[in-house]
Design a protein around this motif. Structure first.
Motif, PDB file in Angstrom:
ATOM      1  N   GLY A  24      -1.780  -9.847  -5.000  1.00  0.00           N
ATOM      2  CA  GLY A  24      -2.425 -11.041  -4.697  1.00  0.00           C
ATOM      3  C   GLY A  24      -2.509 -11.874  -5.819  1.00  0.00           C
ATOM      4  N   SER A  44      -1.982  -5.794  13.659  1.00  0.00           N
ATOM      5  CA  SER A  44      -2.448  -4.587  12.698  1.00  0.00           C
ATOM      6  C   SER A  44      -3.702  -4.055  12.968  1.00  0.00           C
ATOM      7  CB  SER A  44      -2.295  -5.254  11.227  1.00  0.00           C
ATOM      8  OG  SER A  44      -3.215  -6.588  11.312  1.00  0.00           O
ATOM      9  N   SER A  75      -1.965  -5.716   4.133  1.00  0.00           N
ATOM     10  CA  SER A  75      -3.151  -4.649   3.646  1.00  0.00           C
ATOM     11  C   SER A  75      -3.546  -4.060   4.896  1.00  0.00           C
ATOM     12  CB  SER A  75      -4.407  -5.179   3.175  1.00  0.00           C
ATOM     13  OG  SER A  75      -3.943  -6.421   2.332  1.00  0.00           O
ATOM     14  N   LEU A  98      -2.013  -3.746  -4.103  1.00  0.00           N
ATOM     15  CA  LEU A  98      -2.153  -4.998  -3.370  1.00  0.00           C
ATOM     16  C   LEU A  98      -3.237  -5.980  -3.849  1.00  0.00           C
ATOM     17  CD1 LEU A  98      -3.079  -3.118   0.331  1.00  0.00           C
ATOM     18  CD2 LEU A  98      -1.160  -4.555  -0.193  1.00  0.00           C
ATOM     19  N   ALA A  99      -4.033  -5.682  -4.701  1.00  0.00           N
ATOM     20  CA  ALA A  99      -4.856  -6.495  -5.624  1.00  0.00           C
ATOM     21  C   ALA A  99      -3.911  -7.489  -6.513  1.00  0.00           C
ATOM     22  CB  ALA A  99      -5.949  -6.047  -6.069  1.00  0.00           C
ATOM     23  N   PHE A 112      -9.154  -8.200  -6.129  1.00  0.00           N
ATOM     24  CA  PHE A 112      -8.773  -8.510  -4.809  1.00  0.00           C
ATOM     25  C   PHE A 112      -9.603  -9.495  -4.297  1.00  0.00           C
ATOM     26  CE2 PHE A 112      -6.208  -7.681  -1.290  1.00  0.00           C
ATOM     27  CZ  PHE A 112      -6.274  -6.553  -0.795  1.00  0.00           C
ATOM     28  N   LEU A 172      -4.695   0.401  -3.435  1.00  0.00           N
ATOM     29  CA  LEU A 172      -5.573  -0.933  -3.549  1.00  0.00           C
ATOM     30  C   LEU A 172      -5.231  -1.648  -4.760  1.00  0.00           C
ATOM     31  CD1 LEU A 172      -9.366  -0.296  -2.494  1.00  0.00           C
ATOM     32  CD2 LEU A 172      -7.726  -1.700  -1.504  1.00  0.00           C
ATOM     33  N   GLU A 229      -0.966 -11.607   3.342  1.00  0.00           N
ATOM     34  CA  GLU A 229      -1.505 -10.384   2.566  1.00  0.00           C
ATOM     35  C   GLU A 229      -2.411  -9.601   3.398  1.00  0.00           C
ATOM     36  OE1 GLU A 229      -1.826 -12.107  -1.750  1.00  0.00           O
ATOM     37  OE2 GLU A 229      -3.798 -11.752  -0.674  1.00  0.00           O
ATOM     38  N   GLU A 241       5.799 -12.216   2.207  1.00  0.00           N
ATOM     39  CA  GLU A 241       5.125 -12.083   1.128  1.00  0.00           C
ATOM     40  C   GLU A 241       5.965 -12.655  -0.132  1.00  0.00           C
ATOM     41  OE1 GLU A 241       1.569 -12.060   1.035  1.00  0.00           O
ATOM     42  OE2 GLU A 241       2.122 -11.280  -0.653  1.00  0.00           O
ATOM     43  N   CYS A 274      -1.186  -1.079   5.704  1.00  0.00           N
ATOM     44  CA  CYS A 274      -1.269   0.050   4.629  1.00  0.00           C
ATOM     45  C   CYS A 274      -2.364   0.751   5.151  1.00  0.00           C
ATOM     46  CB  CYS A 274      -1.558  -0.715   3.162  1.00  0.00           C
ATOM     47  SG  CYS A 274      -0.345  -1.570   2.621  1.00  0.00           S
ATOM     48  N   ILE A 275      -3.427   0.058   5.585  1.00  0.00           N
ATOM     49  CA  ILE A 275      -4.710   1.019   6.016  1.00  0.00           C
ATOM     50  C   ILE A 275      -4.309   2.076   6.982  1.00  0.00           C
ATOM     51  CG2 ILE A 275      -6.854   0.924   7.294  1.00  0.00           C
ATOM     52  CD1 ILE A 275      -7.312  -1.718   6.166  1.00  0.00           C
TER      53      ILE A 275
END
Lengths: 340, 594, 167
Positions: free
Chosen positions: A141, A328, A178, A137-138, C59, A134, A174, A224, A181-182
């Motif tokens: 961003g 996804s 994400s 990814l954050a 986020f 997380l 994004e 990305e 990734c989940i």
């Protein structure tokens, strides 16, 4: 005497802090100097794909070309456009650069190594966060800001258009990234990157369990990092050079650096999430396998760049929202059904 | 359809005109194989309408619209219209005399929308005003220029431009032309002056939310110095206006001051990617005036060289279009093949591009030894390379998404806007000058003309690929059928003698000296010769007054008319599509601006 | 000890950037200051042993909401906005309001048990993702569903309002 000194708790804590500081410095230096050979490799690969030699004259086989480029960029005149916002103009490249580096705080490069003299086991990552992925990814961003501000601060129509389009593209993809990734997180049952790699040991690589997730991650990852076929915001053909059109000298170098570091971090993520990280046959240490896999993925990214044309902007956004996102979600659904 | 039939068609059209407008037609001539009539200016509209609209006549295509300045004659100007019939290739020339005191004519843009830019150019170069023209302003010269360059009393020399470093040292001279509003009468460069001053007149609303974007003249993807003023409504284009004239070098004016052989070298540089086609059209025009008969071997080799040039031009067109859309590697592959052709040209003439090998009377010289073997390699190597390009592009989903359905133009609209070449054939109109009015023995060879169906960017790209294959076919046939014989016409007054004779014959030496230094006189007359260049109909209109220099040296460039279709094709599309559209037109600014 | 040092650094930065948000003239500069403020708050969350909340803060807030703010501000005409007075009625009203707020805050803080806090006390919860997940989907499942429903409504509303008129 030495052992007594070592076992003092204050000293132990200081050693811990020292180890972390050394790790941070090493990682930063390595990542900072990676773009230099990467530009050379990209140009060489491009050259050979395009039936030509690539850099050849500067040093044997052009090896010193990146050095020459760096010297050139340093000596270029630093131009700040007339009505540009000076604060934002100067800060934008840095805001773009920092998240690209900050991502590496949680990336694990290998399992523990033992340092011979102090007999200390050192883990090959700076920190193993509970929320590793997380965090990645954050922070990824956050790189949008550098682009938006770069485009805005240049006070140029072309740059602004390029900046806004690039940032909208990154935000849209994004989501798909994400969600892909989940799927991995569901299979591994943990958000920590080290756990994710450990769960893939012994050839149980996630690409076997999450093929759809991998495809989505690969495509969204390319979008990305603004590479062909998704690099329209940087497209020289249409808009000059997009958000970094007005930048010169070292500021431009920072933007270019950011692009390459982002490419590296996306490849590293792909290896960690889908290709088993440092997993590999024992005759080479884990970190070497890791680097081999990352190098291969970087090569594939460069290869793609010089093979495909680029998508138009609306087609790009259509793919991100109407194709990748539902796919996804479908991936999550299927993974959920299978895992349970 | 042979020449005689076409002439008869034009003559019957003239009969019809005489029926309807008995006093209008002053002069009919069938000199040099062209049919031309002279019409009074008040009857022009009627005559042109008759020629276009009557169904059995139907001269539906405006090939060229230009003017000639007969300085010492009264009336001084003559505006010349070349109308073509796409049905069978017949051409008719309509000439309208005008005096200096009243250089006014009605505009024919209502009948032929493609006359828009042609009339602007005539206004710019000669000062002839066209009533009812939608937007009559200068096209090649800068706004505010005073004087009309192609008039015979306008000097061919340049004038000094005042920059900051030489402003003070420039002498005060009375000049026949000054830039309006500029001080001292000199052409001064001010960056602020480079804006489009009449936005409203051009229909750019400048409304809120609309950005006016200026693409070019310096731009990596506009194929040269082309300026596009684009009004954007968000991402979509609401209006696009091409501005040309940035590459204007006065080729037409220069040609009037050079002898006929010297002017040949100018022609290479007009459409600089299709050099030999320019040479060929010019030589055809001059040979027609001279009444020269070109030996068969020379004609075949002309075809061979032209088709090689077409290959080179299409390779560049496809490569550049792919590069602009992102597939850079295709550009380098195409250039790799283009190098083979450049090597052939270099072996032939010592020059890679501006060979000027097709000269008046035939070729410059016999083909060097070994060249034919090298040319034989081309049809062996190229087919699989073309397949390679197709593999990278034609089935590529990204390429298809960027080119299919983009830049649509209907056949009718393309024809009315004066398009020709792959642009016209992409929309399904079968008009190829090699088939419609064959020249230089093209009718001895067997080839097809690829046609598109959808009129979009993809079809034009496919047409170019297919034309490359057909060119290879023609090259194979030429090599097989190549006859022996001389490569130059048998007229020593016009054609340079062979080098071996120079050492032996006094007469040859004299001939060589006269031709090379002072040129040769060409009988008075006028003619219009066309060839099918890679971009479309390339034509040369030469007027001769009996001297050694052309009196009027007019180049009808295909890209000039092709560019007029941009607003029609780029309506409501995205800005990224403009690049694809321009790439599919493949303009060469050399023949747009000359 | 070290935690307190870090706390003061982050807190000072947060307060400083928050003041900058309202006092800077250029709206884009304000948004950047807000971003700094939010990042400091994320750091404070980490100090409170809630890494998950910290990451989610970055986020959502910094990565999405503020970008939206930036887009909107860039579409507006900046020069006009920076010239206009934010609150009409002059400075007197604002100062009065400020005084009232400060008095309120001092009263509340001095009366609560928070006055003596130094370091965040470690609770029996460790704030890990597993804990949060379990709590969300067992004890707090109803609020979770309601919130997601509200978000769905907001999403649909935005799409409906943003659609162009069908001609």
């Amino acid at each position: 005497m030495f052992e007594l000194f070592i076992s003092n708790p204050l000293v132990l804590m200081m050693i811990e802090v020292l180890v972390i500081c050394i790790k941070v410095v090493v990682v930063t230096l390595v990542v900072f100097s990676l773009p230099l050979p990467l530009t050379y490799i990209e140009r060489k690969v491009a050259g050979h794909i395009q039936v030509r030699l690539g850099p050849y004259r500067v040093g044997p086989h052009g090896i010193l070309q990146p050095l020459a480029d760096m010297i050139k960029l340093i000596f270029k005149e630093d131009i700040i456009p007339y009505k540009a916002d000076p604060w934002l103009f100067k800060i934008a490249p840095i805001i773009a650069m920092v998240p690209a580096f900050a991502v590496f705080a949680t990336i694990p490069f290998g399992e523990k190594v033992t340092i011979p003299f102090i007999d200390k086991e050192v883990t090959l990552y700076i920190s193993d966060m509970d929320t590793g992925i997380l965090y990645v990814l954050a922070i990824a961003g956050l790189s949008v800001y550098g682009i938006i501000l770069g485009g805005w601060a240049s006070n140029s129509k072309y740059a602004l258009l390029g900046g806004l389009r690039s940032s909208a593209q990154m935000i849209s993809y994004e989501l798909a990234l994400s969600f892909a990734c989940i799927g991995v997180v569901m299979v591994v049952n943990s958000l920590s990157l080290v756990d994710i790699v450990r769960a893939q040991s012994g050839w149980h690589w996630n690409i076997l369990y999450q093929p759809l997730g991998f495809v989505i991650f690969a495509i969204a990852g390319l979008a990305e990092i603004n590479r062909i076929p998704f690099d329209l915001p940087e497209d020289e053909g249409t808009l000059g050079a997009g958000y970094h059109a007005e930048y010169s000298s070292m500021r431009f170098a920072f933007f270019m650096l950011t692009e390459y570091v982002a490419m590296v971090s996306m490849s590293v993520l792909m290896v960690i999430l889908f290709f088993g990280g440092w997993d590999g046959p024992g005759f080479l240490p884990g970190i070497v396998w890791f680097l081999i896999k990352v190098a291969f993925i970087i090569y594939v990214i460069i290869w793609t760049r010089f093979t495909y044309p680029r998508y138009r902007y609306d087609q790009l956004m259509t793919i991100g929202w109407k194709i990748l996102l539902p796919l996804s979600l479908l991936n999550i659904l299927i993974t959920g059904l299978v895992v349970i | 359809m042979n020449q005689i039939f076409r002439m008869k068609r034009s003559e019957s059209a003239i009969q019809r005109i005489r029926e309807v407008f008995p006093e209008a037609v002053h002069n009919i001539s069938t000199l040099n194989g062209d049919v031309s009539i002279t019409v009074g200016k008040d009857k022009l509209l009627g005559v042109v309408k008759l020629l276009k609209k009557e169904s059995d006549i139907s001269f539906d295509y405006l090939s060229d619209l230009t003017a000639v300045d007969y300085l010492r004659k009264e009336p001084r100007f003559e505006v010349v219209y070349h109308l073509t019939s796409t049905k069978d290739g017949a051409i008719i020339r309509v000439k309208v005399p005008l005096t200096l005191s009243e250089p006014v004519l009605p505009s024919i843009t209502a009948l032929y929308p493609s006359s828009d830019w042609y009339e602007r150019e005539v206004y710019d170069m000669f000062g002839i005003v066209f009533n009812d023209h939608p937007d009559l302003r200068r096209i090649l010269m800068p706004e505010g220029w005073r004087g009309h360059p192609l008039r015979k009393d306008y000097p061919p020399d340049g004038e000094e431009v005042a920059f900051t470093y030489n402003k003070d040292s420039m002498e005060e001279q009375p000049l026949p032309f000054i830039l309006e509003g500029k001080r001292d009468g000199y052409l001064e460069f001010t960056p602020d002056g480079f804006t489009l001053s009449n936005l409203e007149r051009l229909g750019l609303s400048g409304a809120r939310g609309r950005i006016i974007l200026n693409m070019g003249p310096q731009h990596p993807s506009t194929h040269g110095l082309l300026r596009l003023v684009i009004e954007l409504d968000g991402e979509r284009i609401s209006k696009i206006i091409p501005e040309i004239g940035y590459l204007h070098t006065g080729i037409e004016k220069s040609g009037e001051y050079l002898t006929y052989p010297q002017a040949l070298t100018l022609t290479d540089r007009a459409d600089y990617l299709a050099n030999l086609f320019n040479n060929l059209a010019y030589c055809m025009a001059v040979e027609r005036l001279l009444g020269l008969e070109i030996p068969l071997r020379a004609q075949y080799i002309r075809v061979l060289l032209c088709e090689l040039n077409r290959l080179a031009s299409h390779l560049l067109a496809i490569g550049v279009m792919a590069h602009e859309l992102g597939a850079t590697s295709v550009l380098l592959y195409c250039f790799r093949e283009r190098e083979i052709i450049m090597d052939i040209f270099e072996m032939l003439s010592g020059v890679r591009m501006m060979t000027s090998y097709i000269t008046i009377g035939g070729l410059r010289d016999e083909l060097p030894e070994g060249l034919l073997d090298k040319i034989k390699e081309v049809p062996k190597i190229f087919p699989e390379k073309i397949d390679e390009y197709e593999k990278m592009l034609t089935k590529n989903p990204i390429w298809l998404k960027r080119t299919k359905g983009i830049g649509y133009i209907s056949g009718k609209q393309a024809l009315s806007l004066g398009a020709s070449g792959p642009l016209l054939r992409g929309s399904g109109i079968n008009r190829d000058l090699r088939k419609a009015s064959p020249y230089s023995s093209y009718d001895h060879f067997d080839f097809e003309v690829p046609l598109g169906e959808n009129g979009d960017v993809f079809d034009r790209y496919m047409i170019r690929i297919e034309e490359m294959r057909q060119s290879l076919r023609i090259i194979r046939q030429v090599i097989d059928k190549l006859p022996d014989g001389p490569v130059k016409a048998d007229n020593r007054k016009v054609v340079l003698p062979p080098r071996e004779e120079l050492g032996k014959s006094m007469e040859s030496l004299i001939h060589h000296f006269l031709i090379a230094s002072g040129g040769f006189p060409v009988p008075g007359g006028e003619t219009y010769a066309t060839v099918e260049s890679p971009r479309g109909e390339l034509g040369y209109y030469i007027v001769s007054d009996g001297s050694e220099k052309p009196y009027r040296f007019r180049i009808r460039g295909p890209s000039f008319a092709n560019l007029m279709s941009i607003p029609a094709m780029a309506r409501e599309c995205y800005i990224a599509d403009v690049i694809a559209i321009i790439g599919s037109i493949d303009p060469v600014l050399g023949d747009v601006d000359r | 000890m070290t935690e307190q040092i870090f706390f003061f650094i982050f807190a000072a930065l947060a307060v400083g950037s928050a003041i900058a948000v309202v006092s800077l003239r250029n709206p884009v500069h304000s948004v950047i200051s807000l971003m700094v403020c939010f990042l400091q708050m994320a750091a404070l969350f980490v100090l409170l042993r809630s890494p998950f909340i910290a990451v989610v803060q970055v986020f959502v807030y910094v990565g999405a909401v503020l970008v939206l703010f930036l887009f909107v501000i860039m579409m507006l005409d900046i020069h006009k906005a920076s010239m206009e007075r934010f609150v009409s009625g002059g400075q007197l009203g604002v100062i009065g309001l400020l005084v009232v707020l400060v008095i309120e805050m001092v009263l509340i803080v001095s009366k609560s048990k928070l006055a003596g806090i130094s370091v965040a006390s470690v609770t029996h919860l460790d704030g890990s993702v597993r804990e949060i997940g379990e709590a969300l989907f067992t004890k707090y499942i109803l609020p979770f569903e309601v919130v997601s429903f509200i978000l769905l409504v907001a999403l649909l509303g935005a799409i409906v309002m943003g659609r162009k008129e069908v001609k």
